[in-house]
Structures are given as C-alpha cells and as structure tokens.
Design a protein around this motif. Structure first.
Motif, PDB file in Angstrom:
ATOM      1  N   ALA A 170       0.836  -1.213   0.000  1.00  0.00           N
ATOM      2  CA  ALA A 170       0.000   0.000   0.000  1.00  0.00           C
ATOM      3  C   ALA A 170       0.865   1.256   0.000  1.00  0.00           C
ATOM      4  CB  ALA A 170      -0.927  -0.009   1.215  1.00  0.00           C
ATOM      5  N   ALA A 171       1.929   1.262   0.813  1.00  0.00           N
ATOM      6  CA  ALA A 171       2.808   2.448   0.868  1.00  0.00           C
ATOM      7  C   ALA A 171       3.531   2.634  -0.468  1.00  0.00           C
ATOM      8  CB  ALA A 171       3.811   2.306   2.006  1.00  0.00           C
ATOM      9  N   GLY A 172       3.971   1.534  -1.074  1.00  0.00           N
ATOM     10  CA  GLY A 172       4.633   1.619  -2.381  1.00  0.00           C
ATOM     11  C   GLY A 172       3.687   2.114  -3.453  1.00  0.00           C
ATOM     12  N   LEU A 173       2.431   1.651  -3.399  1.00  0.00           N
ATOM     13  CA  LEU A 173       1.444   2.085  -4.400  1.00  0.00           C
ATOM     14  C   LEU A 173       1.080   3.562  -4.211  1.00  0.00           C
ATOM     15  CD1 LEU A 173      -0.779  -1.120  -4.489  1.00  0.00           C
ATOM     16  CD2 LEU A 173       0.739  -0.293  -6.296  1.00  0.00           C
ATOM     17  N   ALA A 174       1.147   4.050  -2.952  1.00  0.00           N
ATOM     18  CA  ALA A 174       0.911   5.484  -2.708  1.00  0.00           C
ATOM     19  C   ALA A 174       1.936   6.319  -3.482  1.00  0.00           C
ATOM     20  CB  ALA A 174       0.989   5.791  -1.212  1.00  0.00           C
ATOM     21  N   MET A 175       3.193   5.830  -3.505  1.00  0.00           N
ATOM     22  CA  MET A 175       4.239   6.548  -4.247  1.00  0.00           C
ATOM     23  C   MET A 175       3.933   6.598  -5.739  1.00  0.00           C
ATOM     24  SD  MET A 175       7.949   5.416  -2.869  1.00  0.00           S
ATOM     25  CE  MET A 175       8.813   6.721  -3.702  1.00  0.00           C
ATOM     26  N   TRP A 176       3.315   5.519  -6.245  1.00  0.00           N
ATOM     27  CA  TRP A 176       3.017   5.438  -7.675  1.00  0.00           C
ATOM     28  C   TRP A 176       1.728   6.198  -8.036  1.00  0.00           C
ATOM     29  CZ3 TRP A 176       5.517   4.004 -11.985  1.00  0.00           C
ATOM     30  CH2 TRP A 176       6.692   3.267 -11.845  1.00  0.00           C
ATOM     31  N   THR A 177       0.998   6.661  -7.017  1.00  0.00           N
ATOM     32  CA  THR A 177      -0.278   7.347  -7.273  1.00  0.00           C
ATOM     33  C   THR A 177      -0.075   8.846  -7.462  1.00  0.00           C
ATOM     34  OG1 THR A 177      -1.360   5.668  -5.929  1.00  0.00           O
ATOM     35  CG2 THR A 177      -2.645   7.635  -6.412  1.00  0.00           C
ATOM     36  N   LYS A 178       0.703   9.472  -6.546  1.00  0.00           N
ATOM     37  CA  LYS A 178       0.995  10.906  -6.663  1.00  0.00           C
ATOM     38  C   LYS A 178       2.372  11.177  -6.057  1.00  0.00           C
ATOM     39  CE  LYS A 178      -1.801  14.446  -6.797  1.00  0.00           C
ATOM     40  NZ  LYS A 178      -2.602  15.560  -6.243  1.00  0.00           N
ATOM     41  N   ASN A 179       2.993  12.281  -6.436  1.00  0.00           N
ATOM     42  CA  ASN A 179       4.326  12.595  -5.913  1.00  0.00           C
ATOM     43  C   ASN A 179       4.343  12.707  -4.393  1.00  0.00           C
ATOM     44  OD1 ASN A 179       5.517  12.593  -8.410  1.00  0.00           O
ATOM     45  ND2 ASN A 179       5.378  14.802  -8.716  1.00  0.00           N
ATOM     46  N   GLU A 180       3.216  13.174  -3.802  1.00  0.00           N
ATOM     47  CA  GLU A 180       3.162  13.303  -2.348  1.00  0.00           C
ATOM     48  C   GLU A 180       3.386  11.964  -1.648  1.00  0.00           C
ATOM     49  OE1 GLU A 180       1.139  14.610  -4.653  1.00  0.00           O
ATOM     50  OE2 GLU A 180      -0.414  15.830  -3.722  1.00  0.00           O
ATOM     51  N   GLY A 181       3.063  10.880  -2.350  1.00  0.00           N
ATOM     52  CA  GLY A 181       3.209   9.541  -1.782  1.00  0.00           C
ATOM     53  C   GLY A 181       4.647   9.222  -1.420  1.00  0.00           C
ATOM     54  N   ALA A 182       5.616   9.867  -2.099  1.00  0.00           N
ATOM     55  CA  ALA A 182       7.028   9.610  -1.799  1.00  0.00           C
ATOM     56  C   ALA A 182       7.361  10.085  -0.385  1.00  0.00           C
ATOM     57  CB  ALA A 182       7.908  10.308  -2.822  1.00  0.00           C
ATOM     58  N   ALA A 183       6.855  11.282  -0.034  1.00  0.00           N
ATOM     59  CA  ALA A 183       7.096  11.801   1.316  1.00  0.00           C
ATOM     60  C   ALA A 183       6.450  10.885   2.346  1.00  0.00           C
ATOM     61  CB  ALA A 183       6.531  13.216   1.441  1.00  0.00           C
TER      62      ALA A 183
END
Lengths: 147, 455
Positions: free
Chosen positions: B273-286
């Motif tokens: 889920a955390a990895g997919l957050a990164m792939w959803t929007k740039n904010e997911g990286a933070a």
C-alpha cells in the motif's frame, strides 16, 4: 460531588449529540447535489448528453484532418483583446484531451494549425502561408502550412 | 462493457484470494478483504499494465497476458489456501445495541447523500473535473491511443508541461487498461475506479476502526468521512487524491492490524500500500519515507523478540516498488515544477518570509475547520466528540505512531507550499482542499481510536 456528576452527564449528552452535528457539513453536500440533480433532469428532458461529452465529440471531428501523432499548432483569441487565462486554458487543455496523443502547441509555427475561434480563423485566412483544410463547426478550423 | 467489468474485477478477485492466503493472524472480515483487494489488486494491475506497455506489447497481447497472469495468481492462491487449515476468526468488539443502531442510521443517512452526490456529479461531469481531463484522463488517452505506435511516450513531453508530465502513472495506466479490456474508450471506466476507491476507502476506515474500537466507533468513523463535503466533492471527480487517501489509510490500518495480530501478511500488504501510494501521486514519496522511518524507529524502540521482522516485511514489498519508481523517473528525466525551479537562496527567502508563513498556516487552519462546508466541517465535530467522550490513556503505540506520520506528512505539505515558485494564493486556492483530503480519512481513523469508548 453533584457538580462532578452534573459535568459527567453533560459530557455524556454532548458525546451523544456531537455526531448529530455532522448534519451541518453534510448539508453543504445536499445543496450542491440538488443543483447537479436539476442539471441531470434538464439534460434528460432535453435528450442531450453532458456538456463535456458534447464538446469532446465536437472536438474529435478534427481528428480526421490531423496527423496521427506529433505537434499541432493552435491559435485562439484576438491578440488585441486576449481571452482570460482560464478561458484560453480550458479551450487549449480540453482540445488536447480530445486530440491526444497529438501535442497541441500554442503557436502557428507547425505544419498543421487549428484555429480555435473566428478571430484565429480570420488571422490564418489572411496569412498567405496557410490554406484552409476544413471547418468542423464550433468555431474550429484546420489549416495547413503551404509555404 | 462486460469485458471492461471483467478487466476491473479480475485483479481484485485474484488479490482477494491472495489476501485470504496471507491473513495469518486470524480470519479477516470479507468486507475488509474485499476493500484491501480492490485497492492493492487494482494498483498492482496498473503497474503490470505499465510494464507491458513499456515492453512494447500491443493492447491485444497485453490483455491476453494480463488475464492469464491474474487468473494464474488467483488460482494458485486459492489452491494453496484450500490445502491449509482455516485460521481462527477474530471477532469485533461487541457494541451496545441502541448506540450501534443510531450510529448505523447516521452512517446510512450520510452514505445516501454521498451516493446521490456521486451520481449527480458523475452524470453532469462524466469526464471528471478540470484536473481529471487536463491531467489524469489526458494521460490515460495518451497511453491507450498511443499504445500501438509508441506515441504514448509523448505523455512525458514538456510541450504539455501544464499536465505535469512528471506525475506517476498508476491511475492513467489503470484507466487505459480498462479501456483496452473494453475495446473502446468509455467514461464508465474512470467513473468505476472513482467509485471503487471511494467505497473501498470508507470500508477500510469503518472496518479497521470497528475491529480496533468496536462496531459503533467504526460506523461513526465511516459517517464522519461520508459527511465531509471535501470527500463528497472529490470522490467522483476522477483525480488521484481519493486513491492516494486510500493507500495512506490502508498503510496505517494494515500496520496497526499487523501489530495487533502479529500478522506477517498484514506487514507485506502495508508495504504494498505504501509503495502504491508513491506510484499514485508525488506526495506519496514523502509519505513512504515518513512511514518507513516511523515504523522502523518504533520497532527499534519498543520491540521484543524480533522487532525488525515487521519493518523488514514492509520493505520487502515496498522497496521494489520504490526502486521501480526511481528507475521510471530517472529514465524519463523529468523535472518537477516545484523542486527544479527553486534554488537554495530562493528557498531560504521564501521560508523566512513571515507573510508567506502566516498565509499558509491560516489557509491550512481554515481548511481544517471548514473542509468544504459552509459553517463547520467534520474535524471540529470530531474534536468536540473527542473532548466530550474523553480519550484513551495511555495512547496506544500504533495510534501515536500514526499521529506522528500524519503530522510529519502535513509538515512536508506545508513546507512545499512555503517553497512553491507559483503564486502562493493561487497554489493554495487550487490544491489545498485536495491535499488536506488526502490525510482526512487517516485523521478520522486516529480521532476515533483516540476516543475512549464510542457512546
């Protein structure tokens, strides 16, 4: 003791009532939803599609006059009285959405150029380097650079 | 349309079987498994589709291969599962009948409003809002229409810089994949994914709080989200903010589940889920950096036995996704409008500008109070409920950790606004409500778990 018990009762009542206050933020959604439901009814009564769907279909009429990919020029508005940034942006971005994977460039320096309104059409008609390829309605025309 | 539905449902059904396989801490409720599978299955299906597109496969071949892969995954998980003994069922905390009934009534009332609002918005604006057709669905059209001749790579062209070519492509790949299954472009696919992530988000919030704090608290948590005008407004608009909010909450809720039930499977899914957050929007990286750091630190400080087992499982799944994203970003070599146009000197001058600080903090404060409502949003109501009901003492470690993750993520968002090279008032006006919405479900989750006992 009585004061403490009274405070406890008050907290219990508040805790019970607090979730009911959700009516306040939810009401904002109700009034916005009413507006949209009225629009849905009007569209159904008139037998029309949603405005964005109609615009997308209209813009797609340009596809058969354009190269399958690459850059396409786009002119819109009267330079003497330019449209607002929101108006120009809406026209440009939605047109690119309809014409993807072509890249719409706000310039006349491309082999194929779309005129987005009557002003742009007039400018290109008066420019000897371009010939009119097609008028597709909705104020849109396609021009080809000849020189 | 049947094929489009099959394309949407296939990875979800397969992931449902996989989730059933990894629920090693006890049997999870079906609704919870469905919601986890909907988000993680769809997210992984999008990445698989992107990989096949990058490999140069035609849509027809990619659909066939995609269907074979997901069917095989589901069948393998199902076959492995039937050979294992069933786990014990974990019961939810029993709740008092009258208060549960009232909470259910409130939940159903606001759910009806939200569902009607979704129908109205999706009917009048079937292509989504401005950002949907100028960014997310535009990219989906590039990926779908340009798949055959490689023209999809034009999606990264700086000529369309206004569409943010550096944004990750999870959502556009997902929509393009649905269109490939359908054999044509239809607005039904992005609308279906908007509905899917919205329903799954409400389900994860409700079931997670219900499992940790009781059914009444779970229903109230769901009602708080469904009553939020920002959620009701943005659920149908086909942008990536609701999917991102889903992956944020899923990460936090699965990490809590993992600690509660000592479930290695929950740690693996939290990593996904955390990895997919990164792939959803740039904010997911933070968010990924902060949550990985917080989980690791918490394990080192308070763990017994094998304290790093959980974070290690989390990283086992999320690190390959992070590495793939870094490789993707490096290969396309794109610049970001906020990061790449700011020098150290400009950054310092902006951060030290007290007028900017006041403007940003007051805008965030207003958004937290109103949240799209006319008089008062859901967060002040949640605060009042928490004050009246009292909060748990001591605060549970999983709740405290989630609080730290939310506060640090909000701090990063605040810093981005302070550093933005764009007109600050415009940047706040056009994005702050969506950005706060990304964290709203997790804040509601936190508030409901902090509350001592629901009603």
């Amino acid at each position: 003791m009585h004061l403490l018990e009274g405070l406890r009762s008050l907290r219990r009542i508040l805790a019970g009532l607090a979730p009911l206050l959700l009516v306040l933020p939810a009401w904002t959604s109700v009034s916005d939803t009413r507006i949209n439901l009225n629009r849905v009814n009007r569209l159904k009564t008139a037998g029309r599609v949603a405005p964005d769907t109609g615009q997308d279909l209209e813009y797609r009429e340009l596809l058969r006059h354009l190269p399958p990919r690459g850059r396409v020029g786009f002119l819109f508005g009267d330079p003497a009285a330019p449209p607002s940034a929101a108006q120009a942006g809406r026209r440009h971005f939605f047109l690119n959405y309809s014409l993807a994977p072509r890249l719409l460039v706000a310039s006349a320096d491309e082999p194929t150029v779309i005129a987005g309104d009557a002003h742009a059409r007039g400018r290109l008609l008066g420019d000897g380097r371009f010939e009119l390829v097609a008028d597709v309605g909705g104020g849109l025309s396609v021009f080809r650079r000849t020189k | 349309m049947m094929l489009a539905a099959a394309g949407v449902l296939l990875p979800i059904a397969s992931m449902f079987c996989v989730v059933g396989l990894v629920q090693d801490g006890g049997r999870w409720p079906r609704l919870w498994r469905c919601a986890v599978a909907a988000g993680v299955g769809s997210g992984l299906a999008a990445l698989l589709w992107g990989a096949m597109l990058a490999a140069g496969l035609s849509s027809g071949v990619a659909v066939t291969l995609d269907a074979i892969i997901w069917t095989t995954v589901g069948a393998a998980a199902l076959f492995t599962r039937v050979r294992r003994p069933a786990g014990r069922s974990v019961e939810m905390t029993p709740s008092r009948t009258v208060s549960t009934f009232l909470a259910l009534a409130l939940f159903l009332a606001v759910a009806a409003i939200a569902a009607t609002a979704f129908y109205g918005q999706a009917s009048v604006f079937p292509h989504g809002n401005w950002d949907a057709w100028a960014i997310w669905n535009l990219k989906a059209r590039f990926l779908a229409r340009g798949a055959a001749d490689g023209a999809w790579r034009e999606v990264f062209s700086p000529v369309i810089g206004w569409s943010h070519p550096d944004y990750p492509l999870l959502l556009p790949w997902l929509v393009a994949r649905g269109w490939a299954y359908a054999g044509r472009e239809t607005v039904a696919v992005p609308i279906a994914y908007s509905a899917l992530f919205s329903v799954a988000l409400v389900a994860i919030l409700t079931v997670s709080v219900a499992r940790l704090q009781g059914v009444t608290a779970g229903l109230l948590a769901g009602a708080f989200l469904l009553a939020a005008p920002a959620f009701v407004t943005y659920a149908p608009v086909q942008c990536a903010d609701v999917p991102l909010a889903f992956f944020y909450l899923l990460t936090i809720a699965l990490a809590a589940e993992a600690e509660r039930s000592r479930s290695g499977g929950a740690w693996l899914l939290a990593g996904a889920a955390a990895g997919l957050a990164m792939w959803t929007k740039n904010e997911g990286a933070a968010f990924w950096l902060i949550s990985a750091g917080a989980l690791g630190t918490a394990a080192l400080r308070g763990g017994t036995g094998r304290p790093l087992r959980g974070p290690a499982l989390f990283l086992t799944v999320s690190l390959p996704l992070v590495a793939a994203l870094i490789a993707f970003k490096t290969s396309i070599g794109l610049s970001n409008d906020v990061v790449n146009t700011t020098t150290a000197g400009m950054l310092w001058a902006r951060l030290a500008d007290t007028d900017r600080v006041v403007l940003v903090l007051s805008a965030i404060g207003r958004e937290l109070w109103f949240g799209g409502a006319e008089w008062v949003g859901v967060l002040p109501v949640l605060g009042l409920y928490l004050l009246a009901q009292g909060w748990t003492r001591p605060i549970e470690a999983v709740v405290a950790r989630a609080g730290v993750i939310v506060v640090l993520t909000l701090a990063v968002y605040t810093a981005v606004y302070l550093a933005t090279p764009h007109d600050l008032a415009w940047h706040l006006r056009t994005s702050l409500d969506r950005v706060i919405l990304q964290l709203l479900p997790t804040v509601i989750w936190l508030g409901c778990l902090l509350t001592r006992d629901a009603l």
